[in-house]
Design an enzyme around this catalytic site. Structure first.
Site, PDB file in Angstrom:
ATOM      1  N   PRO A 317      17.197   1.667  38.682  1.00 14.14           N
ATOM      2  CG  PRO A 317      16.794   1.127  40.924  1.00 14.14           C
ATOM      3  CD  PRO A 317      16.352   2.063  39.822  1.00 14.14           C
ATOM      4  N   GLY A 318      18.995  -1.365  38.076  1.00 15.11           N
ATOM      5  CA  GLY A 318      18.874  -2.757  37.637  1.00 15.11           C
ATOM      6  C   GLY A 318      19.790  -3.618  38.489  1.00 15.11           C
ATOM      7  CB  CYS A 387      34.034 -26.396  22.955  1.00 12.13           C
ATOM      8  SG  CYS A 387      33.569 -28.023  23.513  1.00 12.13           S
TER       9      CYS A 387
HETATM   10  C1  PLP Z   1      20.889  -0.710  31.775  1.00  8.41           C
HETATM   11  C2  PLP Z   1      20.091   0.484  32.053  1.00  8.41           C
HETATM   12  C3  PLP Z   1      19.696   0.770  33.358  1.00  8.41           C
HETATM   13  C4  PLP Z   1      20.124  -0.043  34.536  1.00  8.41           C
HETATM   14  O1  PLP Z   1      21.475   0.035  34.796  1.00  8.41           O
HETATM   15  P1  PLP Z   1      22.082  -0.713  36.086  1.00  8.41           P
HETATM   16  O2  PLP Z   1      23.511  -0.402  36.013  1.00  8.41           O
HETATM   17  O3  PLP Z   1      21.793  -2.149  35.922  1.00  8.41           O
HETATM   18  O4  PLP Z   1      21.429  -0.109  37.279  1.00  8.41           O
HETATM   19  C5  PLP Z   1      18.889   1.868  33.548  1.00  8.41           C
HETATM   20  N1  PLP Z   1      18.488   2.638  32.524  1.00  8.41           N
HETATM   21  C6  PLP Z   1      18.851   2.384  31.251  1.00  8.41           C
HETATM   22  C7  PLP Z   1      18.376   3.263  30.167  1.00  8.41           C
HETATM   23  C8  PLP Z   1      19.666   1.308  30.982  1.00  8.41           C
HETATM   24  O5  PLP Z   1      20.040   1.074  29.720  1.00  8.41           O
END
Ligand code: PLP
Length: 463
Positions: A317-318, A387
């Site tokens: 998760p990110g 701009c």
């Molecule tokens: C961007 C990405 C994530 C994270 O995705 P989220 O939507 O931010 O949780 C995880 N794995 C890979 C390979 C990604 O490219």
């Protein structure tokens, strides 16, 4: 033309965005809140985050300012970790997908909560190493890794998530000792999200085409230096449906049965990231707990059906981890009212600190931090200072009456804001502070004009 009926918003205030105080369900899932978990209104009617008054933070650290709430970030890390421990009978590891916001402090916090880190470039890898994260907890992604990036990962004993044939062949050529790799496969799962952040469908630039699996597995099995420990798939980002992530384990386990025919020593399956977060009241993502439960149950079921031992289960998760933990504070400046059409209010930042609205038409909500209980009486368009006519942060934001100098807070800016920030128009990038229990610490310095020209070189003959 004001799109929101002014009588309807009269009795609403910024208070409506505060996290729910109903704790009967336990601690709330940060990705279901608009403001960080520690957000409160203090006796001056000001927004407080991590025990710090937002207006005072801006006076102290300048504007615009990213304000990262440590409690929210740590809570999200723990909810992921604890849910896997609860619902998955095998081993598991949560990786923070650090491209959402990669910097020393955020990597260090995620690692201190026991998470590994997923990085997508040499720069992110270097940052995580400098933050003290051990290489064996780092996973390197990317669809076009350079030799230097691969070498940095190998030197530091990281796992490389191999994306394509060229990379596989390059690794086979450069490895003289066994290196740990995973294979990224396109799962062929469709989901409803913005086209630019969808990665799981077959027509994606990422990962091996599943129709070529036999060739890929055969190649790996013939190269003993390619120690293939896992398979990976990621289906996209900002996903609210639970079904795609419940379908994914079945697809990965099918690929796994095929890999076993080639005697690959696979122990890990990685389901990627993608759980969505709430940016507006109408966003209704599953909680972290529900999402993890769905993934774990699907993985257990798929393995039972194929009579396979449970693999080590990884996720990445990110956005849902870091997004809800941060807000961006701006100072309101000039305004322009076009009668019968709209009022523009300008902030002191914009697409350089938050490129998501102009890139993905992303929608955000904002409050005026120093007027939290004032009735919402106007509908305005919040414009950035760049701009570009398209540099609009929020269309039709409902706000109280404001004055230049008020502090505007845009919520949910932890993910893909600082990490996508630029110096467009040569704006120095804002500072970021980490807040917790009344303390605020700088984690990213504000850039100066000297920083802005740091890489410029002026040939002598031009002086
Ligand atoms: C961007 C990405 C994530 C994270 O995705 P989220 O939507 O931010 O949780 C995880 N794995 C890979 C390979 C990604 O490219």
């Amino acid at each position: 033309m004001l799109s929101i009926d002014s009588t309807a918003v009269q009795n609403q205030t910024g208070q409506q965005y505060l996290p729910s105080t109903d704790h009967t369900q336990g601690v709330r899932s940060p990705n279901q809140e608009l403001l960080p978990l520690s957000a409160k209104i203090n006796s001056h009617d000001c927004l407080e985050i991590g025990g710090c008054d937002v207006k005072t933070l801006v006076e102290q650290f300048g504007s615009p300012l990213y304000i990262l709430d440590e409690e929210t970030l740590r809570t999200a890390c723990r909810q992921y970790r604890d849910a896997f421990a609860q619902y998955y009978p095998g081993e598991s590891l949560v990786l923070y997908a650090s491209k959402a916001w990669n910097c020393l402090a955020v990597c260090a916090i995620a690692a201190s909560e026991g998470l590994g880190i997923d990085v997508v470039s040499g720069g992110e890898l270097y940052t995580a190493l400098q933050a003290g994260v051990p290489g064996n907890k780092l996973y390197l992604h990317g669809n076009n890794k350079s030799i230097a990036e691969l070498a940095l990962a190998i030197e530091n004993n990281c796992t490389i998530v191999v994306d394509n044939w060229l990379e596989l062949e390059t690794l086979a050529n450069i490895a003289d000792e066994p290196i740990r790799i995973m294979l990224r496969l396109t799962p062929g799962i469709e989901c409803h999200t913005h086209e630019y952040i969808r990665t799981g469908h077959l027509d994606s630039k990422f990962g091996f085409d599943p129709n070529t699996l036999d060739e890929v597995f055969a190649f790996v099995s013939q190269h003993p230096t390619l120690n293939c420990i896992g398979l990976h798939a990621h289906i996209g980002s900002q996903i609210f449906e639970s079904q795609p992530h419940k379908d994914l384990p079945g697809v990965l386990v099918d690929y796994l049965t095929k890999a076993y025919r080639y005697d690959l020593p696979i122990q890990e399956l990685n389901v990627g990231g993608g759980l969505g977060m709430r940016y507006t009241e109408s966003d209704d993502p599953p909680s972290i707990d529900e999402w993890v439960k769905g993934v774990c149950e699907a993985m257990v079921k798929a393995c039972e059906e194929q009579q396979l031992p449970l693999p080590r289960l990884l996720s990445e998760p990110g956005r849902s981890l870091i997004g809800p933990a941060c807000v961006t504070a701006y100072t309101l400046g000039s305004y322009k009212t076009i009668p019968e059409i709209r009022t523009y209010l300008a902030v002191d930042g914009g697409m350089s600190d938050n490129p998501r609205p102009i890139t993905y038409q992303s929608v955000y909500r904002a409050v005026v931090a120093n007027r939290m209980s004032a009735p919402l009486t106007q509908t305005v368009t919040l414009a950035g200072k760049h701009c570009e006519s398209g540099d609009i942060l929020i269309k039709n934001a409902t706000l109280p009456e404001t004055e230049p100098g008020d502090v505007l807070v845009v919520m949910g800016t932890g993910a893909y804001n600082y990490s996508m920030a630029s110096n467009y128009n040569r704006l120095p990038r804002p500072a970021a502070v980490l807040v917790n229990a009344g303390e605020a610490e700088l984690i990213l310095e504000r850039e100066t004009y000297q920083d802005v020209i740091r890489l410029d070189r002026l040939p002598k003959r031009l002086v």
